[in-house]
Scaffold this motif. Structure first.
Motif, PDB file in Angstrom:
ATOM      1  N   VAL A  12       5.733  -6.673   3.207  1.00  0.00           N
ATOM      2  CA  VAL A  12       4.682  -6.391   2.238  1.00  0.00           C
ATOM      3  C   VAL A  12       3.997  -7.703   1.875  1.00  0.00           C
ATOM      4  CG1 VAL A  12       5.692  -4.303   1.244  1.00  0.00           C
ATOM      5  CG2 VAL A  12       6.344  -6.533   0.328  1.00  0.00           C
ATOM      6  N   CYS A  35       9.088  -2.717  -1.222  1.00  0.00           N
ATOM      7  CA  CYS A  35       7.752  -2.607  -1.789  1.00  0.00           C
ATOM      8  C   CYS A  35       7.796  -3.064  -3.243  1.00  0.00           C
ATOM      9  CB  CYS A  35       7.194  -1.187  -1.685  1.00  0.00           C
ATOM     10  SG  CYS A  35       8.041   0.038  -2.706  1.00  0.00           S
ATOM     11  N   GLY A  94      -0.817  -1.085   0.348  1.00  0.00           N
ATOM     12  CA  GLY A  94       0.384  -0.441   0.866  1.00  0.00           C
ATOM     13  C   GLY A  94       0.108   0.783   1.669  1.00  0.00           C
TER      14      GLY A  94
END
Length: 283
Positions: free
Chosen positions: A100, A157, A283
């Motif tokens: 991420v 995340c 995302g």
């Protein structure tokens, strides 16, 4: 939508400018591309160094975890590949899994051993470094270990405000877990390790993404009808929904014009579903 005939689908990543989705077919050593406007599927890159997880940086460039290359790489605008990180203290990484990018441009990724355990998803080799979670500074490129006490770090995340980092512990004892950490005010460290979700004796969390309400959407399953799909978990850890799929789901991402289309990479297929929430940007 359902697209089939892949060996092991992973790492979906949306491109909002090009209106297409990329995802990995790891054993076939390729990255595939699905175009929203035409529904056409083509090969984006082959060989892909057994690419697994993907995301995009703040400039829209593709960031890729490579089992075969044992590195994290960036695809520049001209298509050239640039290493982001491939070693730690002079020793090769294991097999970067998921990645991420934070709003400060730093790149966070997990590095378990899964891709070097055999020749199906990479090249069998000995581990040279501990399994860990790394951060690469977006300005200097300096790398640091964020955590090295997680048993099989996998999907990860951030919460919408980036105050919490979630990490899947896929070899947890006795059960797999989703861990939560507080992100330091410096944006470079984590603390207060805790269990956000205990997956139970049959639960199998994998890749995940967060929506704008702070809910986690997590790939789930192990080849059983009752457990295969996507688990939705609220910010307080309560389980609030489940999307049943006919195959184990490895990873997800949000895409589409409004970021309200959930793409699910599930074993041999790619699925999508419009949902009543937006995914966190990036995302």
């Amino acid at each position: 939508m359902c697209i089939r005939d892949r060996l092991w689908a992973e790492g979906p990543a949306w491109n909002g400018v090009g209106k297409y989705l990329l995802w990995s077919d790891i054993p076939n050593n390729r990255i595939l591309k699905w175009e929203e406007e035409t529904s056409k599927v083509t090969t984006y890159r082959k060989p892909s160094e057994f690419a697994n997880g993907h995301t995009r940086d703040l400039q829209g460039r593709l960031i890729t975890c490579e089992h075969g290359g044992r590195r994290v790489s960036r695809t520049d605008y001209d298509g050239a590949g640039t290493p982001v990180m491939e070693s730690w203290q002079g020793k090769r990484l294991n097999s970067p899994n998921d990645v991420v990018v934070k709003s400060d441009r730093s790149i966070w990724f997990t590095d378990p051993e899964f891709g070097i355990l055999g020749n199906y998803e990479g090249h069998k080799a000995k581990s040279e470094n501990k399994q860990a979670v790394y951060r690469v500074d977006g300005e200097t490129g300096e790398a640091s270990v964020i955590a090295d006490d997680i048993l099989g770090p996998n999907g990860l995340c951030f919460s919408p405000d980036e105050s919490i980092l979630y990490i899947v512990e896929s070899r947890g004892v006795p059960n797999r877990k989703i861990l939560a950490y507080d992100v330091g005010l410096d944006g470079r460290s984590i603390s207060n390790k805790r269990v956000h979700i205990d997956a139970g004796p049959e639960g199998t969390p994998d890749g995940m993404r967060c929506d704008t309400d702070g809910n986690l959407w997590c790939g789930w399953g192990m080849g059983t009808e009752e457990l295969d799909g996507v688990l939705v978990v609220a910010s307080d850890g309560s389980r609030i929904g489940f999307i049943h799929l006919p195959e184990r789901c490895a990873n997800v991402c949000f895409g589409g014009m409004k970021r309200n289309r959930l793409f699910m990479a599930a074993s041999q297929s790619l699925y999508s579903l419009y949902v009543n929430i937006q995914g966190v940007a990036g995302g």
